[in-house]
Design an enzyme around this catalytic site. Structure first.
Site, PDB file in Angstrom:
ATOM      1  N   PHE A  84     -76.322 125.970  50.221  1.00 13.29           N
ATOM      2  CA  PHE A  84     -77.800 125.478  49.665  1.00 13.29           C
ATOM      3  C   PHE A  84     -78.825 126.836  50.129  1.00 13.29           C
ATOM      4  CE2 PHE A  84     -76.429 120.765  51.118  1.00 13.29           C
ATOM      5  CZ  PHE A  84     -75.474 121.124  50.168  1.00 13.29           C
ATOM      6  N   HIS A 127     -69.895 122.611  49.259  1.00 12.44           N
ATOM      7  CA  HIS A 127     -70.171 122.469  50.844  1.00 12.44           C
ATOM      8  C   HIS A 127     -69.442 123.372  51.644  1.00 12.44           C
ATOM      9  CE1 HIS A 127     -72.411 119.077  49.065  1.00 12.44           C
ATOM     10  NE2 HIS A 127     -72.888 118.791  50.124  1.00 12.44           N
TER      11      HIS A 127
HETATM   12  C1  TPP Z   1     -79.878 120.960  47.965  1.00 11.98           C
HETATM   13  C2  TPP Z   1     -79.275 120.137  48.614  1.00 11.98           C
HETATM   14  N1  TPP Z   1     -79.817 119.876  50.006  1.00 11.98           N
HETATM   15  C3  TPP Z   1     -79.290 119.054  50.832  1.00 11.98           C
HETATM   16  C4  TPP Z   1     -78.193 118.232  50.777  1.00 11.98           C
HETATM   17  C5  TPP Z   1     -77.668 117.428  51.788  1.00 11.98           C
HETATM   18  N2  TPP Z   1     -77.671 116.133  51.338  1.00 11.98           N
HETATM   19  C6  TPP Z   1     -76.845 115.459  50.705  1.00 11.98           C
HETATM   20  S1  TPP Z   1     -77.515 113.901  50.470  1.00 11.98           S
HETATM   21  C7  TPP Z   1     -78.829 114.187  51.231  1.00 11.98           C
HETATM   22  C8  TPP Z   1     -79.948 113.071  51.140  1.00 11.98           C
HETATM   23  C9  TPP Z   1     -80.245 112.737  49.923  1.00 11.98           C
HETATM   24  O1  TPP Z   1     -81.187 111.653  49.747  1.00 11.98           O
HETATM   25  P1  TPP Z   1     -81.447 110.919  48.570  1.00 11.98           P
HETATM   26  O2  TPP Z   1     -81.796 111.719  47.318  1.00 11.98           O
HETATM   27  O3  TPP Z   1     -82.559 109.759  48.929  1.00 11.98           O
HETATM   28  O4  TPP Z   1     -80.214 109.945  48.186  1.00 11.98           O
HETATM   29  P2  TPP Z   1     -79.449 108.824  49.067  1.00 11.98           P
HETATM   30  O5  TPP Z   1     -78.430 109.927  50.262  1.00 11.98           O
HETATM   31  O6  TPP Z   1     -80.405 108.146  49.926  1.00 11.98           O
HETATM   32  O7  TPP Z   1     -78.477 108.197  48.175  1.00 11.98           O
HETATM   33  C10 TPP Z   1     -78.787 115.354  51.763  1.00 11.98           C
HETATM   34  C11 TPP Z   1     -80.008 116.146  52.763  1.00 11.98           C
HETATM   35  C12 TPP Z   1     -77.626 118.399  49.425  1.00 11.98           C
HETATM   36  N3  TPP Z   1     -76.467 117.900  48.918  1.00 11.98           N
HETATM   37  N4  TPP Z   1     -78.230 119.221  48.575  1.00 11.98           N
END
Ligand code: TPP
Lengths: 328, 314
Positions: A84, A127
């Site tokens: 990222f 990843h």
């Molecule tokens: C650009 C990016 N930054 C960080 C991540 C790591 N990451 C995966 S899911 C997530 C949280 C996502 O939260 P949300 O959009 O609220 O979805 P939820 O997991 O609650 O379904 C993070 C930080 C990622 N996959 N992509």
């Protein structure tokens, strides 16, 4: 025994304790979560709002880090997965790195962007990458990588002392491995750290058949290959692990090796290894007996399924085969 | 602009206000298929049969199930890291999905993409947050005028990414048929929404003149009735719509990484349709629950026994 993740964690604690100017930002870095890989555990509890969990905003947090640094603080930004850091490319390349020079006078930007990188964990194509190569040759930007030999606290101090932005890669497979201590790797190999470079050698071998140059994340696979090469093929190797990847520090001892091989886990094409070879060729031209061997991951996305991922990333057997072939 | 629709009634987790009508059997089957699929993944992980990571949609299954019948064959669905439910509600291909996740023969994408990167029959997921919305806008631009739409699922945390806003701006400016489904579960990995979002999703949509509608119901049938005219509007008028679901993540972010306080986890669990339906509709729930569990067990056994997937590297 200290695991690399604990060692990094202790280094961050010490750094923030001794230098109140240091701030740390990143997604989910605060307690009790302490970061996706637990490297920032305990920091928010201890240092309050100098440590901030951020929104999912890689571009902006790199920029905020640069802003803190511009205004006289020091900033560490964690990108949850190195993949990222692509989202922060503009802030790092076009702002942080350039600003150190584009105003006609040196402008200090003490910013460290920590990037957990690498594969072999089945995390899939977005990843698992080792994106070091995309940042090589950016004026004003230095690349460092954690190794199981280097003291992380000294590396952080070194990066901040540059006064310019640095990317600090931490291969995720290292996190659960131990830090080497006391100059001993195992029953065969000894190591020493001089400046930016760790050197792993067989006792009593002054002129190795091959010197292998790797970044921190490749260390264990290279050591596995070196063990096989010695025991099965009677080929003695030494290993050089620069913690600074770019600009490349002076690599010691290469003139005495019969062959040089650079191994990395970035994908083929435009690689770090090619840059290492570019630096080494003029220096070693008169002593080289054959072209430097460059090994990298395949020119490929990194599959999620472990049996496919293994084929794409560099494994010990490939290092061994390449060195046997080069020396035969 | 916020569309006002009469507030749904059967919204309380405890069912205190009134008992909703039982879900249709096909909906219950799909809900329970997804539930057992996800539980099976967590079990396979614990048994060391799966590597990498996985994000289950426990508690949120009803969202794609509700949307499934509002989407047509020509629509395009873009999904994210938490996409197994999105997929199963779109395509009844649990064998292919599990094979993808396990890297076995019959995998949807040869085992290359794994849990987070699936592209199959107008369904596409990717693991980088925020990336999908500009892509969805482009897909919607291509679909404009055909009556089909692009539907993109994102979480509340993903509203931190700038690409979301660049996409919303263009989507409204160019009037593309884009349905943005926000699964607002109040948390992103470990960070509560309040600690990562200033303002509200509704106001952000309003800033771009994008229609916004908030869904609080947990009832598949009720949600469909509520959304049907809005989704029809996306198609007919060719315009973007943000549908924000107030929902709850019952499980961990991925596996074993839930650092929420026990009360918070209990609060999420109290909104779980699973326990509620088990209580309210013991029959047919118990029967369908058993059938789906056994089906997923068979799927898992069959897929686990398959040879590894083959992939021809380009
Ligand atoms: C650009 C990016 N930054 C960080 C991540 C790591 N990451 C995966 S899911 C997530 C949280 C996502 O939260 P949300 O959009 O609220 O979805 P939820 O997991 O609650 O379904 C993070 C930080 C990622 N996959 N992509």
């Amino acid at each position: 025994m200290t695991r690399v993740s604990e060692h990094l964690n202790h280094a961050l604690h010490d750094l923030m304790e001794t230098d109140p100017d240091v701030h740390l930002l990143g997604e989910d870095v605060s307690d009790p979560y302490g970061g996706a890989f637990k490297v920032t555990r305990g920091l928010s509890t201890r240092f309050g709002d100098r440590v901030r969990s951020t929104p999912l905003s890689e571009g902006a947090i790199a920029g905020v880090g640069a802003g803190l640094a511009l205004a006289g603080r020091k900033a560490i930004v964690e990108i949850m997965f190195a993949d990222f850091v692509a989202l922060a490319f503009d802030q790092i390349v076009n702002f942080a790195a350039k600003s150190t020079a584009m105003y006609g006078r040196p402008v200090p930007i003490p910013l460290v962007v920590r990037c957990p990188s690498g594969g072999n964990r089945g995390y899939g194509p977005t990843h698992s990458q080792s994106p070091q190569k995309h940042f090589i040759g950016v004026p004003g930007l230095s690349l460092f990588e954690m190794t199981p030999f280097h003291n992380a606290g000294e590396l952080f101090a070194r990066m901040f002392a540059l006064g310019r932005p640095c990317l600090f890669f931490e291969d995720k497979v290292l996190y659960t491995r131990r830090m080497y201590e006391g100059g001993v790797v195992d029953d065969l190999f000894r190591y020493e750290v001089a400046g930016d470079v760790a050197r792993v050698r067989l006792d009593g071998v002054a002129e190795p058949d091959c010197a292998i140059v790797v970044h921190g994340g490749m260390v264990h696979r290279a050591l596995d290959a070196m063990r096989l090469l010695l025991l099965e093929d009677d080929i003695a190797c030494e290993l050089l692990v620069p913690a600074r990847l770019h600009p490349l520090p002076e690599l010691p001892g290469l003139e005495r090796a019969r062959h040089v091989c650079v191994v990395e886990d970035g994908s083929e094409g435009g690689t770090w290894g090619a840059e290492v070879a570019r630096v080494l060729h003029p220096r070693l031209w008169s002593s080289l007996r054959r072209p430097i061997t460059l090994l990298s991951a395949a020119d490929s996305v990194i599959p999620a399924a472990p049996h496919l991922e293994r084929e794409v990333l560099v494994q010990p057997a490939r290092i061994r085969d390449a060195i046997v072939e080069a020396l035969s | 602009m916020t569309v006002t629709v009469p507030a749904p009634t059967g919204t309380t987790p405890s069912g205190a206000r009134r008992t909703p009508p039982p879900p249709e059997p096909e909906d219950l089957e799909l809900l329970l298929l997804i539930r057992h699929f996800e539980l099976t993944l967590l079990r396979l992980f614990e048994a060391g049969e799966l590597s990498g990571t996985t994000h289950t949609c426990l508690g949120q299954e009803y969202i794609p199930v509700a949307l499934s019948r509002l989407l047509g064959d020509d629509d395009f669905v873009l999904s994210n890291h938490r996409g197994h439910g999105h997929f199963l509600a779109r395509h009844a291909e649990p064998y292919g999905l599990l094979a993808e996740i396990m890297g076995r023969e019959g995998a949807l994408c040869a085992g290359v993409g794994g849990s987070q990167h699936v592209y199959h029959r107008r369904f596409l997921s990717t693991g980088v947050q925020g990336e999908s919305l500009p892509v969805a806008t482009g897909v919607a631009l291509a679909l404009k005028g055909t009556g089909a739409l692009a539907c993109a699922y994102i979480g509340d945390g993903t509203w931190g990414e700038g690409a979301v806003y660049e996409a919303l701006n263009m989507a409204q400016l160019w009037r593309v048929p884009l349905l943005v489904v926000v699964e607002h579960n109040g948390i992103a990995q470990s960070t509560p929404t309040a600690a990562q979002m200033s303002g509200r999703v509704a106001a952000r949509a309003a800033a771009f003149d994008v229609l916004h509608h908030r869904v609080t119901s947990l009832e598949v049938g009720e949600i469909r009735t509520e959304l049907a005219p809005l989704v029809a509007m996306v198609r007919q008028d060719s315009r973007p719509l943000v549908v924000e679901f107030a929902t709850h993540r019952v499980g961990p972010h991925s596996k074993g990484d839930d650092t929420r306080a026990p009360e918070e986890i209990a609060l999420a669990a109290a909104h779980d349709w699973y326990d509620r339906y088990a209580r309210l509709f013991p029959e047919p729930f118990a029967r369908i629950d058993r059938e789906r569990r056994e089906l997923v067990e068979r799927i898992a056994a069959e897929v686990t026994a398959r040879p590894p997937s083959a992939w021809e590297r380009p």
